[in-house]
Scaffold this motif. Sequence first.
Motif, mmCIF file in Angstrom:
data_model
loop_
_atom_site.group_PDB
_atom_site.id
_atom_site.type_symbol
_atom_site.label_atom_id
_atom_site.label_comp_id
_atom_site.label_asym_id
_atom_site.label_seq_id
_atom_site.Cartn_x
_atom_site.Cartn_y
_atom_site.Cartn_z
ATOM 1 N N LYS A 176 -23.726 10.704 2.573
ATOM 2 C CA LYS A 176 -23.071 11.403 3.676
ATOM 3 C C LYS A 176 -23.142 10.637 4.993
ATOM 4 N N THR A 177 -24.173 9.828 5.193
ATOM 5 C CA THR A 177 -24.278 9.066 6.442
ATOM 6 C C THR A 177 -24.129 7.563 6.217
ATOM 7 N N SER A 178 -23.477 7.200 5.133
ATOM 8 C CA SER A 178 -23.198 5.793 4.859
ATOM 9 C C SER A 178 -22.029 5.323 5.710
ATOM 10 N N THR A 179 -22.190 4.173 6.336
ATOM 11 C CA THR A 179 -21.103 3.608 7.137
ATOM 12 C C THR A 179 -19.928 3.200 6.255
ATOM 13 N N SER A 180 -20.212 2.411 5.229
ATOM 14 C CA SER A 180 -19.144 1.889 4.381
ATOM 15 C C SER A 180 -18.740 2.859 3.282
ATOM 16 N N GLY A 181 -19.603 3.829 2.976
ATOM 17 C CA GLY A 181 -19.300 4.787 1.922
ATOM 18 C C GLY A 181 -18.780 6.120 2.416
ATOM 19 N N ARG A 182 -18.858 6.361 3.757
ATOM 20 C CA ARG A 182 -18.335 7.610 4.281
ATOM 21 C C ARG A 182 -17.694 7.469 5.661
ATOM 22 N N LEU A 183 -18.458 6.986 6.655
ATOM 23 C CA LEU A 183 -17.982 6.989 8.045
ATOM 24 C C LEU A 183 -16.624 6.302 8.197
ATOM 25 N N MET A 184 -16.557 5.031 7.849
ATOM 26 C CA MET A 184 -15.321 4.289 8.070
ATOM 27 C C MET A 184 -14.214 4.674 7.084
ATOM 28 N N PRO A 185 -14.523 4.988 5.826
ATOM 29 C CA PRO A 185 -13.463 5.525 4.958
ATOM 30 C C PRO A 185 -12.882 6.839 5.479
ATOM 31 N N GLU A 186 -13.734 7.737 5.959
ATOM 32 C CA GLU A 186 -13.200 8.991 6.498
ATOM 33 C C GLU A 186 -12.362 8.723 7.746
ATOM 34 N N PHE A 187 -12.838 7.835 8.602
ATOM 35 C CA PHE A 187 -12.071 7.478 9.789
ATOM 36 C C PHE A 187 -10.702 6.926 9.388
ATOM 37 N N ALA A 188 -10.663 6.084 8.366
ATOM 38 C CA ALA A 188 -9.408 5.499 7.902
ATOM 39 C C ALA A 188 -8.472 6.568 7.350
#
Length: 287
Positions: A142-154
Amino acid sequence: MTLRLTAPILAAGLLLAGMAHAQDTLYFSAIPDEDETRLAERFGAVAEYLSEELDVPVQFVPVKSYPAAVTAFRNDQVQLAWFGGLSGVQARLVVPGARAIAQGDEDTSFVSYFIAHTDAGLERSDDFPEAARGLSFTFGAKTSTSGRLMPEFAIRENTGEAPEEFFDRVGFSGDHSQTLRLVASGAWQVGALNFTVYDQAVADGAPEVETAKVIWQTPPYPDYNWTIRGDVDDRWGEGFADRVQAALIGMDDPDLLAAFPRNAFIAATNDDYAPIEEVGRQLDLLE
């Protein structure tokens, strides 16, 4: 006589205390972005390397989750950590004086892969996969940069919708290796993961890459980093943080670097991760 004996005894006591202080173990941890066995192999060797370079005992402390890594850092259970972009920002916000000191050469322009099971019928493209609408999708932690943050942003940037609106079903696998396994098995039709994990699976000839194919990659962003507490110089002496930084940047053993995998480590600063903090605040993932 008493005064003559007291001074040497006191000096000896101070020397022993200083030696004990100098030999305090440096503990470090890492976000559990892959299988625990692989992490232990990676960071056990790193601990040996740092111990030799720094001339202090160094020990790797495994943790079970991304938040646990940040908590261990905040509570001084570890003084150094290999964080993702977001978890590094989280850790530095709660520990005054903490700073990013090194990153992989690849971490200046990191990307996430969107992968899909072959049965989904999606082909690789430079354009965001609009055809994935209505399919099932899994992030990593849930707080992974490459596994959640940036994919969700994209997803939000390209569709104007939240992931739960664009996809039929959204979940969290826990780590990148698990995302790959779950998409490969068909448990989830589409997923997002760290590009280095997928590329390593390809290099290793992992069977998962036969049924889980890359369909898109995000624009680049800053990601993983070594972050150190701001009070380490008080414990190990002036300039210790800089010595740790130099040891990490000087890590040139191909086997150690391949375990990350990274080509080299380079200097990093907190400012490098300002874009990650901005996105984290936009998605309400930072306090």
